[in-house]
Design a protein around this motif. Structure first.
Motif, PDB file in Angstrom:
ATOM      1  N   LYS A 130      53.412  38.126  -0.942  1.00 52.47           N
ATOM      2  CA  LYS A 130      52.988  37.476   0.292  1.00 52.47           C
ATOM      3  C   LYS A 130      52.396  36.094   0.006  1.00 52.47           C
ATOM      4  O   LYS A 130      52.545  35.170   0.809  1.00 52.47           O
ATOM      5  CB  LYS A 130      51.974  38.352   1.033  1.00 52.47           C
ATOM      6  N   MET A 131      51.728  35.953  -1.134  1.00 59.11           N
ATOM      7  CA  MET A 131      51.175  34.655  -1.515  1.00 59.11           C
ATOM      8  C   MET A 131      52.303  33.685  -1.885  1.00 59.11           C
ATOM      9  O   MET A 131      52.251  32.495  -1.550  1.00 59.11           O
ATOM     10  CB  MET A 131      50.190  34.799  -2.681  1.00 59.11           C
ATOM     11  N   VAL A 132      53.318  34.208  -2.563  1.00 64.28           N
ATOM     12  CA  VAL A 132      54.491  33.399  -2.905  1.00 64.28           C
ATOM     13  C   VAL A 132      55.151  32.896  -1.620  1.00 64.28           C
ATOM     14  O   VAL A 132      55.454  31.705  -1.477  1.00 64.28           O
ATOM     15  CB  VAL A 132      55.477  34.213  -3.778  1.00 64.28           C
ATOM     16  N   ALA A 133      55.354  33.800  -0.672  1.00 69.13           N
ATOM     17  CA  ALA A 133      55.976  33.428   0.604  1.00 69.13           C
ATOM     18  C   ALA A 133      55.118  32.410   1.356  1.00 69.13           C
ATOM     19  O   ALA A 133      55.645  31.433   1.915  1.00 69.13           O
ATOM     20  CB  ALA A 133      56.204  34.678   1.458  1.00 69.13           C
ATOM     21  N   ALA A 134      53.821  32.611   1.369  1.00 70.21           N
ATOM     22  CA  ALA A 134      52.917  31.686   2.066  1.00 70.21           C
ATOM     23  C   ALA A 134      52.969  30.295   1.442  1.00 70.21           C
ATOM     24  O   ALA A 134      52.980  29.286   2.159  1.00 70.21           O
ATOM     25  CB  ALA A 134      51.490  32.230   2.046  1.00 70.21           C
ATOM     26  N   ALA A 135      53.012  30.227   0.120  1.00 64.37           N
ATOM     27  CA  ALA A 135      53.078  28.931  -0.558  1.00 64.37           C
ATOM     28  C   ALA A 135      54.363  28.199  -0.187  1.00 64.37           C
ATOM     29  O   ALA A 135      54.343  26.992   0.089  1.00 64.37           O
ATOM     30  CB  ALA A 135      52.969  29.115  -2.068  1.00 64.37           C
ATOM     31  N   VAL A 136      55.471  28.910  -0.157  1.00 64.31           N
ATOM     32  CA  VAL A 136      56.742  28.298   0.236  1.00 64.31           C
ATOM     33  C   VAL A 136      56.671  27.805   1.684  1.00 64.31           C
ATOM     34  O   VAL A 136      57.108  26.687   1.985  1.00 64.31           O
ATOM     35  CB  VAL A 136      57.922  29.282   0.036  1.00 64.31           C
ATOM     36  N   GLU A 137      56.110  28.614   2.562  1.00 62.90           N
ATOM     37  CA  GLU A 137      55.981  28.210   3.969  1.00 62.90           C
ATOM     38  C   GLU A 137      55.191  26.913   4.096  1.00 62.90           C
ATOM     39  O   GLU A 137      55.587  26.011   4.840  1.00 62.90           O
ATOM     40  CB  GLU A 137      55.285  29.307   4.778  1.00 62.90           C
ATOM     41  N   VAL A 138      54.088  26.815   3.377  1.00 64.19           N
ATOM     42  CA  VAL A 138      53.263  25.616   3.462  1.00 64.19           C
ATOM     43  C   VAL A 138      54.016  24.411   2.902  1.00 64.19           C
ATOM     44  O   VAL A 138      53.993  23.331   3.499  1.00 64.19           O
ATOM     45  CB  VAL A 138      51.896  25.815   2.765  1.00 64.19           C
ATOM     46  N   VAL A 139      54.700  24.571   1.784  1.00 58.73           N
ATOM     47  CA  VAL A 139      55.480  23.459   1.227  1.00 58.73           C
ATOM     48  C   VAL A 139      56.526  23.003   2.243  1.00 58.73           C
ATOM     49  O   VAL A 139      56.699  21.801   2.477  1.00 58.73           O
ATOM     50  CB  VAL A 139      56.162  23.838  -0.106  1.00 58.73           C
ATOM     51  N   GLU A 140      57.216  23.947   2.857  1.00 55.78           N
ATOM     52  CA  GLU A 140      58.232  23.579   3.851  1.00 55.78           C
ATOM     53  C   GLU A 140      57.621  22.834   5.031  1.00 55.78           C
ATOM     54  O   GLU A 140      58.206  21.871   5.531  1.00 55.78           O
ATOM     55  CB  GLU A 140      58.996  24.818   4.308  1.00 55.78           C
ATOM     56  N   GLU A 141      56.438  23.244   5.461  1.00 53.21           N
ATOM     57  CA  GLU A 141      55.741  22.545   6.543  1.00 53.21           C
ATOM     58  C   GLU A 141      55.410  21.116   6.127  1.00 53.21           C
ATOM     59  O   GLU A 141      55.577  20.169   6.913  1.00 53.21           O
ATOM     60  CB  GLU A 141      54.444  23.260   6.913  1.00 53.21           C
ATOM     61  N   ILE A 142      54.943  20.956   4.912  1.00 56.07           N
ATOM     62  CA  ILE A 142      54.572  19.625   4.417  1.00 56.07           C
ATOM     63  C   ILE A 142      55.810  18.738   4.295  1.00 56.07           C
ATOM     64  O   ILE A 142      55.788  17.568   4.699  1.00 56.07           O
ATOM     65  CB  ILE A 142      53.803  19.724   3.083  1.00 56.07           C
ATOM     66  N   ILE A 143      56.889  19.282   3.768  1.00 57.26           N
ATOM     67  CA  ILE A 143      58.125  18.510   3.650  1.00 57.26           C
ATOM     68  C   ILE A 143      58.566  18.036   5.043  1.00 57.26           C
ATOM     69  O   ILE A 143      58.923  16.869   5.232  1.00 57.26           O
ATOM     70  CB  ILE A 143      59.231  19.334   2.957  1.00 57.26           C
ATOM     71  N   LYS A 144      58.537  18.949   5.993  1.00 57.27           N
ATOM     72  CA  LYS A 144      58.942  18.598   7.358  1.00 57.27           C
ATOM     73  C   LYS A 144      58.061  17.494   7.917  1.00 57.27           C
ATOM     74  O   LYS A 144      58.544  16.563   8.570  1.00 57.27           O
ATOM     75  CB  LYS A 144      58.889  19.835   8.249  1.00 57.27           C
ATOM     76  N   SER A 145      56.765  17.556   7.645  1.00 54.55           N
ATOM     77  CA  SER A 145      55.844  16.540   8.168  1.00 54.55           C
ATOM     78  C   SER A 145      56.020  15.186   7.490  1.00 54.55           C
ATOM     79  O   SER A 145      55.642  14.162   8.054  1.00 54.55           O
ATOM     80  CB  SER A 145      54.398  17.003   8.035  1.00 54.55           C
ATOM     81  N   GLN A 146      56.603  15.173   6.303  1.00 50.49           N
ATOM     82  CA  GLN A 146      56.813  13.921   5.565  1.00 50.49           C
ATOM     83  C   GLN A 146      58.115  13.223   5.965  1.00 50.49           C
ATOM     84  O   GLN A 146      58.323  12.068   5.627  1.00 50.49           O
ATOM     85  CB  GLN A 146      56.811  14.164   4.057  1.00 50.49           C
ATOM     86  N   GLU A 147      58.980  13.949   6.647  1.00 51.74           N
ATOM     87  CA  GLU A 147      60.298  13.365   7.016  1.00 51.74           C
ATOM     88  C   GLU A 147      60.184  12.399   8.170  1.00 51.74           C
ATOM     89  O   GLU A 147      59.352  12.424   8.990  1.00 51.74           O
ATOM     90  CB  GLU A 147      61.300  14.486   7.344  1.00 51.74           C
TER      91      GLU A 147
END
Length: 147
Positions: A130-147
């Protein structure tokens, strides 16, 4: 397969959380899966000291490869990497309650008793993914916000 599932699958193959998160983004980061696995191999279980969760460390490696300072004097890269670092740490803590491995697991993983507690309570198999999944979710959110 999406990156979150890919990372959880890596973790289920007995790879560290740090390796799993980084390897799920290897292609986007311009590195091979083998390079990702090797680079992330010393960061699991909070660098084996119960410190910053390896899933977070793997996520920070992804963000560094995508947005990091490219050379000395790259002030913009430094500002961007500082920004995404803070976002990662803050958002993961909001989502999971902490980014410190021992705090997340509720024990000291540097002791044999702590490791046994994690095994007895299936934390490595049920909680850590669940921590692995949460970390990926946050990275994806950050990537989206940087686009």
């Amino acid at each position: 397969m999406d990156r979150k599932q890919k990372a959880v699958d890596y973790f289920s193959q007995k790879l560290h959380c740090s390796q799993s998160v980084l390897a799920a983004f290897a292609e986007e980061c311009g590195i091979t899966e083998e390079q990702a696995l090797r680079l992330g191999s010393c960061f699991g279980t909070g660098m084996r000291k119960g410190e910053v969760c390896g899933a977070v460390t793997g996520a920070l490696m992804v963000l560094g490869l995508l947005y990091g300072q490219k050379k000395a004097g790259d002030a913009e890269g430094r500002q961007t990497s500082n920004k995404v670092n803070d976002l990662m740490m803050d958002r993961f803590k909001e989502k999971c309650g902490s980014y410190i491995c021992n705090d997340l697991l509720g024990c000291d993983v540097t002791t044999s008793e702590g490791i046994q507690y994690c095994r007895d309570n299936k934390l490595f198999t049920d909680f850590c993914p669940k921590m692995v999944a949460a970390a990926v979710e946050v990275v994806e959110e950050i990537i989206k916000s940087q686009e």
